[in-house]
Design an enzyme around this catalytic site. Structure first.
Site, PDB file in Angstrom:
ATOM      1  N   GLY A   5      40.283  42.678  41.703  1.00  0.00           N
ATOM      2  CA  GLY A   5      40.607  42.356  40.310  1.00  0.00           C
ATOM      3  C   GLY A   5      39.447  42.765  39.423  1.00  0.00           C
ATOM      4  N   ALA A   6      38.798  43.878  39.795  1.00  0.00           N
ATOM      5  CA  ALA A   6      37.528  44.264  39.187  1.00  0.00           C
ATOM      6  C   ALA A   6      37.669  44.944  37.838  1.00  0.00           C
ATOM      7  CB  ALA A   6      36.752  45.182  40.139  1.00  0.00           C
ATOM      8  N   ALA A   7      38.902  45.177  37.377  1.00  0.00           N
ATOM      9  CA  ALA A   7      39.086  45.748  36.046  1.00  0.00           C
ATOM     10  C   ALA A   7      39.336  44.670  35.008  1.00  0.00           C
ATOM     11  CB  ALA A   7      40.253  46.738  36.044  1.00  0.00           C
ATOM     12  N   GLY A   8      39.443  43.424  35.450  1.00  0.00           N
ATOM     13  CA  GLY A   8      39.794  42.329  34.554  1.00  0.00           C
ATOM     14  C   GLY A   8      38.598  41.731  33.831  1.00  0.00           C
ATOM     15  N   VAL A  10      37.165  38.910  34.191  1.00  0.00           N
ATOM     16  CA  VAL A  10      36.204  38.211  35.043  1.00  0.00           C
ATOM     17  C   VAL A  10      35.549  39.197  36.011  1.00  0.00           C
ATOM     18  CG1 VAL A  10      35.937  36.503  36.889  1.00  0.00           C
ATOM     19  CG2 VAL A  10      37.291  35.950  34.869  1.00  0.00           C
ATOM     20  N   ASN A  90      50.528  33.113  40.961  1.00  0.00           N
ATOM     21  CA  ASN A  90      49.379  33.732  41.620  1.00  0.00           C
ATOM     22  C   ASN A  90      49.336  33.545  43.127  1.00  0.00           C
ATOM     23  OD1 ASN A  90      48.060  35.113  39.546  1.00  0.00           O
ATOM     24  ND2 ASN A  90      47.057  33.255  38.806  1.00  0.00           N
ATOM     25  N   ARG A 145      29.263  24.088  30.761  1.00  0.00           N
ATOM     26  CA  ARG A 145      29.753  23.518  29.494  1.00  0.00           C
ATOM     27  C   ARG A 145      29.323  22.060  29.343  1.00  0.00           C
ATOM     28  NH1 ARG A 145      35.143  26.552  31.251  1.00  0.00           N
ATOM     29  NH2 ARG A 145      34.772  28.553  30.214  1.00  0.00           N
ATOM     30  N   HIS A 169      38.906  22.119  38.830  1.00  0.00           N
ATOM     31  CA  HIS A 169      38.511  23.039  37.758  1.00  0.00           C
ATOM     32  C   HIS A 169      39.677  23.053  36.775  1.00  0.00           C
ATOM     33  CE1 HIS A 169      36.876  26.304  35.532  1.00  0.00           C
ATOM     34  NE2 HIS A 169      37.804  27.174  35.900  1.00  0.00           N
TER      35      HIS A 169
END
Length: 311
Positions: A5-8, A10, A90, A145, A169
């Site tokens: 998912g390296a184009a997203g 994150v 997912n 946060r 999370h």
């Protein structure tokens, strides 16, 4: 190492930051959008060319031998009110990724960075047949946060604050006020201060969603994912909150939940059971109930997938 998912929003920032820090000798970037991931790989490769880091776009066959795999693959999030909305969509993606990782690099430490992180990390563990210390869900952004909120409430600088969030999370996360330290010293909070800080939690996702940008906290995640990568590849023994599959810790089994862990070569070296305040124990029970139900949804979906294949 490999990032899926390296184009997203994150995966791409994580690839850049890990490469820029020189944490890995080689980074394989995998994505369903070959042109986009190739563009990122070319650009990052040039950016870090003086560091001796090889960055390439590739397929699962190129991930063989990876010591760390970050999985940030998932369907486009769209507008959501809660991360759990993404679970049914997912699970099939996580299932495919886990099977590929098990086949290509079965000894890798797998970091789940796809929402909802906790049940999808549980799904990765179940499908891949990995040792439970070999998989962890990324959840450190909640603690980042929390530290910001504590700093504002106490008039401190964020880099002076230590604070940890455990549990889901998501909306039932447990803010550990008992873990807060400012300049290394414990801090007390009034009930009103706790209430005000807890009330901010649901606003975080809402503010992102209201922008309708189609992006998420990629730059924040890049900082945390790089820290996990450094701990594992450098065998540092550093402690982080991560979602891990429990087997009796905190009185729970059969679910993945964020708790403090010690990371080193190969993955989770130790799951730490901290002493919790009474209100924190109550919060942990609530969040564990939510995550147990989510794990059941994963179990049902995976069983259905097996039945469909056998039909």
């Amino acid at each position: 190492m490999t990032i899926i998912g390296a184009a997203g929003s994150v995966g791409a920032p994580a690839a850049f930051y890990i490469a820029a820090l020189g944490l890995a000798d080689e980074i394989v970037m995998i994505d369903m959008r070959p042109n986009v991931v190739q563009q990122h790989a070319m650009d990052i490769s040039t950016a870090v060319s003086a560091l001796g880091v090889r960055v390439m776009a590739g397929g699962y066959e190129d991930s063989a031998g990876s010591a760390v795999v970050i999985n940030a693959a998932g369907v486009p999030q769209g507008l959501i009110a809660d991360r759990m909305e993404m679970l049914p969509k997912n699970i099939p993606i996580i299932r495919d990724v886990a099977l590929q990782v098990r086949r290509r690099c079965p000894a890798a430490f797998v970091i789940t960075a796809t929402n909802p992180v906790d049940p999808l990390n549980y799904a990765t563990w179940r499908v891949g047949g990995f040792d439970r210390h070999q998989v962890a869900g990324y959840s450190i952004n909640d603690s980042f946060r929390f530290r910001e909120m504590v700093a504002r409430a106490k008039g401190a600088k964020v880099n002076q604050v230590e604070a940890t969030v455990i549990g889901e999370h998501g909306s039932t996360q447990v803010l550990l006020f008992s873990s807060v330290r400012i300049n290394g010293r414990p801090v007390s909070f009034s009930e009103e201060e706790k209430k005000t800080i807890r009330a901010e939690v649901p606003n975080i996702l809402r503010r992102y969603e209201e922008l309708q940008s189609g992006r998420t906290a990629g730059w924040t995640s890049a900082i945390g994912l790089a820290a996990l990568t450094r701990a594992v590849l450098g065998d540092t023994g550093a402690i982080f909150p991560c979602s891990v599959v429990l087997d009796g810790e905190y009185g729970r089994r059969g679910l993945s939940m964020s708790v403090p862990v010690k990371l080193g070569s190969g993955g989770v070296k130790e799951i730490l059971e901290w002493e919790l305040a009474p209100d924190e124990r109550e919060g942990l029970e609530r969040t564990a109930g939510v995550l147990a139900a989510a794990a059941s949804i994963v179990d049902e979906n995976l069983q259905c997938a097996v039945r469909s294949e056998d039909a």
